[in-house]
Motif scaffolding. Structure first.
Motif, mmCIF file in Angstrom:
data_model
loop_
_atom_site.group_PDB
_atom_site.id
_atom_site.type_symbol
_atom_site.label_atom_id
_atom_site.label_comp_id
_atom_site.label_asym_id
_atom_site.label_seq_id
_atom_site.Cartn_x
_atom_site.Cartn_y
_atom_site.Cartn_z
ATOM 1 N N GLN A 175 54.648 -21.694 -21.545
ATOM 2 C CA GLN A 175 54.484 -20.021 -21.280
ATOM 3 C C GLN A 175 54.723 -19.556 -22.666
ATOM 4 O O GLN A 175 55.885 -19.721 -23.365
ATOM 5 N N TRP A 176 53.855 -18.636 -23.053
ATOM 6 C CA TRP A 176 54.103 -17.815 -24.375
ATOM 7 C C TRP A 176 53.187 -16.517 -24.320
ATOM 8 O O TRP A 176 52.078 -16.342 -23.736
ATOM 9 N N ASP A 177 54.060 -15.477 -24.731
ATOM 10 C CA ASP A 177 53.453 -14.209 -24.545
ATOM 11 C C ASP A 177 52.664 -13.743 -25.878
ATOM 12 O O ASP A 177 51.774 -13.107 -25.788
ATOM 13 N N GLY A 178 53.024 -14.474 -26.922
ATOM 14 C CA GLY A 178 52.293 -14.041 -28.261
ATOM 15 C C GLY A 178 51.126 -14.898 -28.524
ATOM 16 O O GLY A 178 50.667 -15.559 -27.506
ATOM 17 N N ASP A 179 50.654 -14.807 -29.575
ATOM 18 C CA ASP A 179 49.217 -15.379 -29.785
ATOM 19 C C ASP A 179 49.589 -16.651 -30.271
ATOM 20 O O ASP A 179 50.503 -16.671 -31.563
ATOM 21 N N ALA A 180 48.985 -17.691 -29.828
ATOM 22 C CA ALA A 180 48.997 -19.092 -30.316
ATOM 23 C C ALA A 180 47.625 -19.626 -31.160
ATOM 24 O O ALA A 180 46.865 -19.042 -31.191
ATOM 25 N N ASP A 181 48.286 -20.506 -32.104
ATOM 26 C CA ASP A 181 47.140 -20.957 -33.026
ATOM 27 C C ASP A 181 46.417 -22.108 -32.286
ATOM 28 O O ASP A 181 45.069 -21.968 -32.745
ATOM 29 N N CYS A 182 46.853 -22.607 -31.192
ATOM 30 C CA CYS A 182 46.007 -23.685 -30.597
ATOM 31 C C CYS A 182 46.657 -23.779 -29.009
ATOM 32 O O CYS A 182 47.690 -23.821 -28.930
ATOM 33 N N ILE A 183 45.653 -23.865 -28.151
ATOM 34 C CA ILE A 183 46.191 -23.916 -26.781
ATOM 35 C C ILE A 183 45.400 -25.422 -26.152
ATOM 36 O O ILE A 183 43.990 -25.466 -26.578
#
Length: 146
Positions: free
Chosen positions: A6-14
Motif C-alpha cells: 500500500q502506497w499513497d505517493g506516486d510509484a516509479d513502477c507497479i
C-alpha cells in the motif's frame, strides 16, 4: 528499493502478480514471457522490474537462516541439510521411476511402440497411401477408357 503493498505517493513502477510467479522471476529469461502471458503486469519503469529480478536472482533462499532464531543455528542447519538431501533423493527416485516406467511400457509390456517402430509404421502408412493413390489413378484411367 521499497516493496510495498500500500502506497499513497506516486510509484516509479507497479508490479501486479501472484506470489508463485516470483519464483519464476529468478530466471531473467522468464521476464518477457511472463509479461506477454499476463502473469506479470508492469505499470511504469521496466528497469525497476529488471533490478528486482536481479535482486531475486542474488537472494539466497536458505530455510536454515529463517529457522535459526527460533531453534538455533545447529538444529536449523541440520534440518536444512535433511530437507535438501530428502528433496534431492525424492527427485532422483522420481526420475528413476519415470525411466523404469518408460522402459517397461516400451520394452516389457509392449504397450507403446519404440521410436524405431513408430518411424517404420509411419513409412508403411505413407507407402500404403501412395499405393492407394496409384490404384485409384489406374482405376480412373480404366473407367475413362470404357
Amino acid at each position: 528499493m521499497d516493496v510495498l503493498s500500500q502506497w499513497d505517493g506516486d510509484a516509479d513502477c507497479i508490479v501486479k502478480t501472484e506470489v508463485a510467479v516470483l519464483a519464476k522471476l529468478r530466471d531473467r529469461q522468464q521476464l518477457s514471457p511472463l509479461m506477454r502471458s499476463g502473469e506479470l503486469i508492469v505499470e511504469g519503469d521496466i528497469q525497476v522490474v529488471q533490478q528486482l529480478v536481479a535482486l531475486l536472482d542474488l537472494a539466497e533462499w536458505d530455510p536454515a537462516e529463517w529457522l535459526a532464531p527460533y531453534i538455533g543455528d545447529i538444529a536449523a542447519e541440520t534440518i536444512g541439510q535433511i530437507v535438501h538431501k530428502s528433496h534431492h533423493f525424492i527427485r532422483e527416485q522420481l526420475r528413476q521411476q519415470q525411466h523404469y516406467l518408460a522402459e517397461a511400457i516400451t520394452e516389457e509390456w509392449k504397450m507403446a511402440p519404440a521410436p524405431l517402430e513408430v518411424v517404420w509404421f509411419n513409412e508403411e502408412v505413407d507407402a500404403t497411401a501412395r499405393a492407394t493413390e496409384a490404384l485409384s489413378a489406374r482405376l480412373a484411367t480404366m473407367e475413362t477408357k470404357q
